[in-house]
Design an enzyme around this catalytic site. Structure first.
Site, PDB file in Angstrom:
ATOM      1  N   CYS A   1       1.588   0.970  13.042  1.00 26.41           N
ATOM      2  CA  CYS A   1       0.280   1.134  13.914  1.00 26.41           C
ATOM      3  C   CYS A   1       0.509   0.509  14.975  1.00 26.41           C
ATOM      4  CB  CYS A   1      -0.416  -0.129  13.010  1.00 26.41           C
ATOM      5  SG  CYS A   1       0.145  -2.139  13.068  1.00 26.41           S
TER       6      CYS A   1
ATOM      7  N   SER B   1       0.681  -1.246   0.591  1.00 23.23           N
ATOM      8  CA  SER B   1       0.120  -0.109   0.055  1.00 23.23           C
ATOM      9  C   SER B   1       0.857   1.370  -0.091  1.00 23.23           C
ATOM     10  CB  SER B   1      -0.611  -0.361   1.084  1.00 23.23           C
ATOM     11  OG  SER B   1      -0.329  -0.015   2.162  1.00 23.23           O
TER      12      SER B   1
END
Length: 459
Positions: free
Chosen positions: A231, A114
């Site tokens: 994250c 991504s």
């Protein structure tokens, strides 16, 4: 969590946010389509889009997926957009602030792709993007996403990120290290994310992260910029990793504030200028982003290199021109000026020119794109010529109906009505180039790579 929550936030809101399903978000791939043109497509499909404030190409999306999932739409399979969590778009936005542009970028932990494809779009396929992934099983997924999105300036590698500081010291103008982490911010997407959580594992992971950030710093050119992101939410894996770098390299390390990255960024800003994002602040995943500048040179770790023989040979100007002429003649596609042709046995590859200084220093698993296989009568062109080099205005195209396009994406040959031709041909659905085929009478032989074939529930 309660200990590290800022005084402006409370535990009840944190738990409530973690229990809400994550909003779906996508990023427009500007290598394939402009944002304005994509918005017109979305309106035609009744997709409701809401801009993501920290990424011009990013949108939260509401779409009826009861019949066709977003991942099986023609626009997704054609690489026009990437399904990407909104907060995960932030590290690349932090790397490319305002007018930042780079000719050499390292994405140290790249799969599934991504952020790699987001970087390639911000680079407009110029320069070189080294995309590294430690897990060999994930490199296939990374390559498939790069291929789908029309990226041609990437070189893939498959190493522990700790090698880069010694093997490619001061080679990159920018480095993204989206570090492996305990994943505390992902609980909205994955209810089991915290199943095996322990304080011991957080501390253990943080030690690996410190090694990785040091390696990234050594790989960075003086004056270059690094973004460190995770994250996860724990200070041990975030602020403390950045402070470890500062403690080790002192005045060579400058933390650059992300206060002006987007409106309301100050709601998640730490005293150092990092973004420490709890899920209730912007209604997204939990995330951490730090932007760090290297102010001078630091002696890199010494390594002993044994690279072995490089299996590619650079094509002579004459051969490169011959290949360029044949490609133009056959498919009306031009070779880009910032790439060079390299040969390996009968295979013809296109490498980004900015990669060449690294070829004698490092072993890559895949560089640039394979554009052809040589045979007695000339060249047999490959899929990425269509996805990464064509722009849709070429003359030698066949346009498929929706039924034919479905067949194409399922890996089958197609018979366009009342058409026939000879040789290789670009295959389009609407205005989008979706692949490369070969006429056999009135049938177009399918050239879609196996990893991009879908078998059901298509648009």
């Amino acid at each position: 969590m309660e200990k590290i929550l800022p005084s402006t936030l409370n535990m009840e809101d944190f738990i409530a946010a973690c229990q809400r399903p994550l909003r779906k978000s996508i990023r427009v791939n500007t290598l394939k389509i402009s944002i304005d043109d994509f918005l017109l497509r979305a309106a035609d499909k009744n997709w409701q889009l809401e801009p993501v404030p920290w990424c011009d190409e990013g949108f939260w999306i509401e779409a009826d997926e009861s019949v066709v999932p977003l991942g099986n739409t023609a626009e997704h399979m054609g690489g026009l957009f990437y399904i990407q969590e909104a907060s995960s778009m932030m590290p690349v936005s932090a790397l490319f602030q305002a007018d930042d542009s780079y000719t050499s970028v390292l994405d140290m932990a790249a799969a599934p792709g991504s952020k790699t494809t987001q970087i390639a779009a911000r680079m407009d396929n110029q320069g070189v993007l080294v995309a590294n992934e430690f897990s060999s099983s994930r490199v296939k997924v990374l390559h498939a996403n790069i291929e789908r999105c029309g990226v041609r300036n990437a070189a893939l590698s498959n190493y522990d990120g700790r090698v880069f500081g010694g093997w490619l010291p001061e080679q990159f103008e920018a480095v993204l290290i989206d570090a492996p982490c305990s994943g505390e911010g992902t609980v909205r997407k994955d209810a089991d994310a915290m199943k095996n959580w322990s304080k011991e594992s957080v501390i253990s992971i943080a030690e690996t992260q410190k090694d990785l950030i040091e390696s990234a710093f050594h790989a960075l050119k003086p004056g270059g910029v690094m973004v460190y992101s995770t994250c996860t939410l724990s200070r041990e894996e975030n602020q403390e990793v950045c402070h470890h770098l500062k403690a080790k390299f002192g005045e060579l390390v400058e933390f650059e504030s992300l206060k002006s990255l987007f409106p309301q960024a100050e709601n998640a800003l730490t005293e150092e200028g990092f973004l420490h994002i709890f899920p209730q602040v912007y209604d997204c995943e939990g995330f951490f982003v730090a932007r760090i500048r290297k102010l001078g040179s630091a002696p890199a770790p010494e390594v002993k290199k044994r690279l072995g023989k490089f299996p590619f040979v650079k094509a002579s100007n004459k051969v490169q021109q011959e290949i360029a002429n044949q490609l133009k003649q056959t498919l009306d596609v031009s070779l880009p000026n910032d790439c060079s042709v390299w040969l390996r046995d009968n295979d013809v590859w296109l490498f980004p020119s900015a990669l060449e200084p690294m070829l004698s220093e490092f072993k890559f698993s895949r560089m640039g794109i394979k554009i052809a296989e040589a045979h007695k009568k000339g060249y047999r062109w490959q899929h990425q010529v269509a996805t990464a080099l064509s722009n849709g205005s070429e003359k030698n195209c066949v346009v498929l109906s929706i039924d034919e396009a479905r067949e194409w994406f399922m890996g089958r040959d197609v018979r366009p009505s009342d058409q026939s031709g000879q040789g290789e041909v670009l295959v389009k659905f609407g205005n989008d180039v979706i692949g490369l085929g070969k006429w056999v009478g009135n049938r177009v032989k399918n050239g879609l790579p196996r990893e991009l074939v879908r078998d059901k529930n298509l648009f």
